[in-house]
Design a protein around this motif. Structure first.
Motif, PDB file in Angstrom:
ATOM      1  N   MET A   1      51.614  -8.447 -31.265  1.00  0.00           N
ATOM      2  CA  MET A   1      50.659  -7.378 -31.527  1.00  0.00           C
ATOM      3  C   MET A   1      49.624  -7.789 -32.569  1.00  0.00           C
ATOM      4  O   MET A   1      48.433  -7.619 -32.383  1.00  0.00           O
ATOM      5  CB  MET A   1      51.443  -6.139 -31.976  1.00  0.00           C
ATOM      6  N   VAL A   2      50.118  -8.353 -33.693  1.00  0.00           N
ATOM      7  CA  VAL A   2      49.203  -8.763 -34.763  1.00  0.00           C
ATOM      8  C   VAL A   2      48.271  -9.861 -34.284  1.00  0.00           C
ATOM      9  O   VAL A   2      47.076  -9.849 -34.568  1.00  0.00           O
ATOM     10  CB  VAL A   2      50.004  -9.234 -36.000  1.00  0.00           C
ATOM     11  N   SER A   3      48.809 -10.823 -33.527  1.00  0.00           N
ATOM     12  CA  SER A   3      47.969 -11.912 -33.032  1.00  0.00           C
ATOM     13  C   SER A   3      46.911 -11.400 -32.061  1.00  0.00           C
ATOM     14  O   SER A   3      45.794 -11.920 -32.019  1.00  0.00           O
ATOM     15  CB  SER A   3      48.831 -12.985 -32.372  1.00  0.00           C
ATOM     16  N   SER A   4      47.229 -10.364 -31.289  1.00  0.00           N
ATOM     17  CA  SER A   4      46.233  -9.780 -30.378  1.00  0.00           C
ATOM     18  C   SER A   4      45.105  -9.117 -31.150  1.00  0.00           C
ATOM     19  O   SER A   4      43.939  -9.199 -30.759  1.00  0.00           O
ATOM     20  CB  SER A   4      46.899  -8.748 -29.468  1.00  0.00           C
ATOM     21  N   VAL A   5      45.445  -8.467 -32.259  1.00  0.00           N
ATOM     22  CA  VAL A   5      44.415  -7.841 -33.104  1.00  0.00           C
ATOM     23  C   VAL A   5      43.488  -8.902 -33.675  1.00  0.00           C
ATOM     24  O   VAL A   5      42.264  -8.753 -33.669  1.00  0.00           O
ATOM     25  CB  VAL A   5      45.072  -7.007 -34.228  1.00  0.00           C
ATOM     26  N   TRP A   6      44.070 -10.016 -34.167  1.00  0.00           N
ATOM     27  CA  TRP A   6      43.229 -11.081 -34.728  1.00  0.00           C
ATOM     28  C   TRP A   6      42.372 -11.730 -33.655  1.00  0.00           C
ATOM     29  O   TRP A   6      41.232 -12.122 -33.911  1.00  0.00           O
ATOM     30  CB  TRP A   6      44.087 -12.114 -35.444  1.00  0.00           C
ATOM     31  N   ALA A   7      42.915 -11.863 -32.440  1.00  0.00           N
ATOM     32  CA  ALA A   7      42.122 -12.418 -31.339  1.00  0.00           C
ATOM     33  C   ALA A   7      40.952 -11.502 -31.008  1.00  0.00           C
ATOM     34  O   ALA A   7      39.825 -11.960 -30.797  1.00  0.00           O
ATOM     35  CB  ALA A   7      43.012 -12.631 -30.114  1.00  0.00           C
ATOM     36  N   ALA A   8      41.194 -10.180 -30.970  1.00  0.00           N
ATOM     37  CA  ALA A   8      40.117  -9.218 -30.694  1.00  0.00           C
ATOM     38  C   ALA A   8      39.066  -9.254 -31.800  1.00  0.00           C
ATOM     39  O   ALA A   8      37.858  -9.215 -31.522  1.00  0.00           O
ATOM     40  CB  ALA A   8      40.700  -7.816 -30.556  1.00  0.00           C
ATOM     41  N   LEU A   9      39.507  -9.347 -33.053  1.00  0.00           N
ATOM     42  CA  LEU A   9      38.556  -9.436 -34.165  1.00  0.00           C
ATOM     43  C   LEU A   9      37.733 -10.712 -34.084  1.00  0.00           C
ATOM     44  O   LEU A   9      36.518 -10.697 -34.306  1.00  0.00           O
ATOM     45  CB  LEU A   9      39.306  -9.380 -35.503  1.00  0.00           C
ATOM     46  N   GLY A  10      38.383 -11.822 -33.756  1.00  0.00           N
ATOM     47  CA  GLY A  10      37.661 -13.091 -33.642  1.00  0.00           C
ATOM     48  C   GLY A  10      36.626 -13.068 -32.530  1.00  0.00           C
ATOM     49  O   GLY A  10      35.499 -13.535 -32.706  1.00  0.00           O
ATOM     50  N   LEU A  11      36.992 -12.505 -31.374  1.00  0.00           N
ATOM     51  CA  LEU A  11      36.044 -12.410 -30.256  1.00  0.00           C
ATOM     52  C   LEU A  11      34.889 -11.470 -30.584  1.00  0.00           C
ATOM     53  O   LEU A  11      33.729 -11.755 -30.260  1.00  0.00           O
ATOM     54  CB  LEU A  11      36.769 -11.935 -29.002  1.00  0.00           C
ATOM     55  N   SER A  12      35.192 -10.335 -31.227  1.00  0.00           N
ATOM     56  CA  SER A  12      34.132  -9.387 -31.598  1.00  0.00           C
ATOM     57  C   SER A  12      33.155 -10.020 -32.570  1.00  0.00           C
ATOM     58  O   SER A  12      31.934  -9.878 -32.441  1.00  0.00           O
ATOM     59  CB  SER A  12      34.739  -8.133 -32.227  1.00  0.00           C
ATOM     60  N   LEU A  13      33.696 -10.736 -33.557  1.00  0.00           N
ATOM     61  CA  LEU A  13      32.844 -11.388 -34.553  1.00  0.00           C
ATOM     62  C   LEU A  13      31.966 -12.459 -33.912  1.00  0.00           C
ATOM     63  O   LEU A  13      30.795 -12.602 -34.267  1.00  0.00           O
ATOM     64  CB  LEU A  13      33.728 -11.987 -35.647  1.00  0.00           C
ATOM     65  N   THR A  14      32.514 -13.182 -32.958  1.00  0.00           N
ATOM     66  CA  THR A  14      31.736 -14.203 -32.251  1.00  0.00           C
ATOM     67  C   THR A  14      30.597 -13.568 -31.458  1.00  0.00           C
ATOM     68  O   THR A  14      29.466 -14.068 -31.463  1.00  0.00           O
ATOM     69  CB  THR A  14      32.655 -15.007 -31.310  1.00  0.00           C
ATOM     70  N   CYS A  15      30.867 -12.452 -30.785  1.00  0.00           N
ATOM     71  CA  CYS A  15      29.826 -11.763 -30.005  1.00  0.00           C
ATOM     72  C   CYS A  15      28.741 -11.190 -30.917  1.00  0.00           C
ATOM     73  O   CYS A  15      27.543 -11.276 -30.601  1.00  0.00           O
ATOM     74  CB  CYS A  15      30.446 -10.656 -29.169  1.00  0.00           C
ATOM     75  N   ILE A  16      29.125 -10.609 -32.051  1.00  0.00           N
ATOM     76  CA  ILE A  16      28.144 -10.062 -32.995  1.00  0.00           C
ATOM     77  C   ILE A  16      27.271 -11.178 -33.549  1.00  0.00           C
ATOM     78  O   ILE A  16      26.046 -11.038 -33.671  1.00  0.00           O
ATOM     79  CB  ILE A  16      28.848  -9.291 -34.122  1.00  0.00           C
ATOM     80  N   SER A  17      27.883 -12.316 -33.887  1.00  0.00           N
ATOM     81  CA  SER A  17      27.110 -13.457 -34.407  1.00  0.00           C
ATOM     82  C   SER A  17      26.147 -13.990 -33.360  1.00  0.00           C
ATOM     83  O   SER A  17      25.008 -14.341 -33.680  1.00  0.00           O
ATOM     84  CB  SER A  17      28.056 -14.570 -34.859  1.00  0.00           C
ATOM     85  N   ALA A  18      26.590 -14.051 -32.098  1.00  0.00           N
ATOM     86  CA  ALA A  18      25.694 -14.513 -31.028  1.00  0.00           C
ATOM     87  C   ALA A  18      24.518 -13.568 -30.846  1.00  0.00           C
ATOM     88  O   ALA A  18      23.375 -13.997 -30.668  1.00  0.00           O
ATOM     89  CB  ALA A  18      26.477 -14.651 -29.728  1.00  0.00           C
ATOM     90  N   LEU A  19      24.790 -12.263 -30.916  1.00  0.00           N
ATOM     91  CA  LEU A  19      23.718 -11.272 -30.778  1.00  0.00           C
ATOM     92  C   LEU A  19      22.682 -11.423 -31.886  1.00  0.00           C
ATOM     93  O   LEU A  19      21.472 -11.402 -31.641  1.00  0.00           O
ATOM     94  CB  LEU A  19      24.311  -9.864 -30.795  1.00  0.00           C
ATOM     95  N   SER A  20      23.153 -11.613 -33.119  1.00  0.00           N
ATOM     96  CA  SER A  20      22.204 -11.773 -34.232  1.00  0.00           C
ATOM     97  C   SER A  20      21.448 -13.090 -34.125  1.00  0.00           C
ATOM     98  O   SER A  20      20.277 -13.177 -34.493  1.00  0.00           O
ATOM     99  CB  SER A  20      22.940 -11.679 -35.568  1.00  0.00           C
TER     100      SER A  20
END
Length: 200
Positions: A1-20
């Motif tokens: 569960m915890v690893s899935s949360v970190w994976a989701a956070l990592g993917l979200s951060l990557t998408c936000i950085s790409a958008l900027s």
């Protein structure tokens, strides 16, 4: 569960950085805006009718500080993407293959990505002294926008850099060692049995 949360956070951060990173709205005037990789122009009062141009190579970028910033920001984004892929594969791996589950396999990669991104963000405003920025922003200089205002793309990049630098800190595992005591769980009595450690 915890690893899935970190994976989701990592993917979200990557998408936000790409958008900027692809956003042309880092610095803008009423008729023009530019970012690290793109700039756009439009008629006065008609921002929906934009024409945008993308810098296709480093040679097209008009200033040396701008080029350094672009390289650092792209490098930071690539490290973030690599870390997100690692987190995703780590979250989906069977438990027996990855017994230590928690915040992720490589917090150092995310720390390096945050460092590269922060350096790129600090270097980019130096390019406001370039002839390109001076023509657009009128009387701009390093770290002074002149007529240009900070746009949402730059603010989003700063926010993602802050998040990328905080995630490795809060994800660092905290281990508490209890010296000299072994804790056994008895299923018969449903009690915890403390066994002192014996010296050999």
């Amino acid at each position: 569960m915890v690893s899935s949360v970190w994976a989701a956070l990592g993917l979200s951060l990557t998408c936000i950085s790409a958008l900027s990173l692809i956003s042309p709205a880092w610095f803008q005037t009423p008729t023009f805006s530019f970012g690290v990789l793109t700039y756009c122009a439009w008629p006065q009062g008609d921002s929906w009718n934009q024409s945008c141009v993308t810098f296709r190579s480093l040679e097209d970028i008009p200033d040396f500080a701008w080029k350094v910033s672009a390289v650092m920001l792209l490098g930071g984004w690539l490290l973030l993407a690599f870390n997100a892929i690692l987190l995703l594969s780590w979250a989906m791996a069977p438990k027996g293959l990855c017994p230590r589950r928690g915040s992720g396999p490589m917090p150092g990669v995310q720390a390096a990505a945050a460092t590269a991104t922060i350096v790129g963000l600090l270097v980019f405003p130096i390019s406001l002294a370039s002839p390109f920025a001076k023509e657009v922003c009128e009387a701009s200089s390093a770290y002074h926008g002149g007529r240009c205002q900070v746009g949402w793309g730059y603010v989003t990049a700063i926010s993602s850099a802050v998040l990328a630098s905080l995630l490795p800190v809060i994800s660092w595992p905290s281990v508490t060692n209890v010296q000299g005591t072994t804790i056994l769980f008895s299923s018969d009595t449903e009690k915890i049995i403390l066994v002192p450690k014996r010296n050999k």
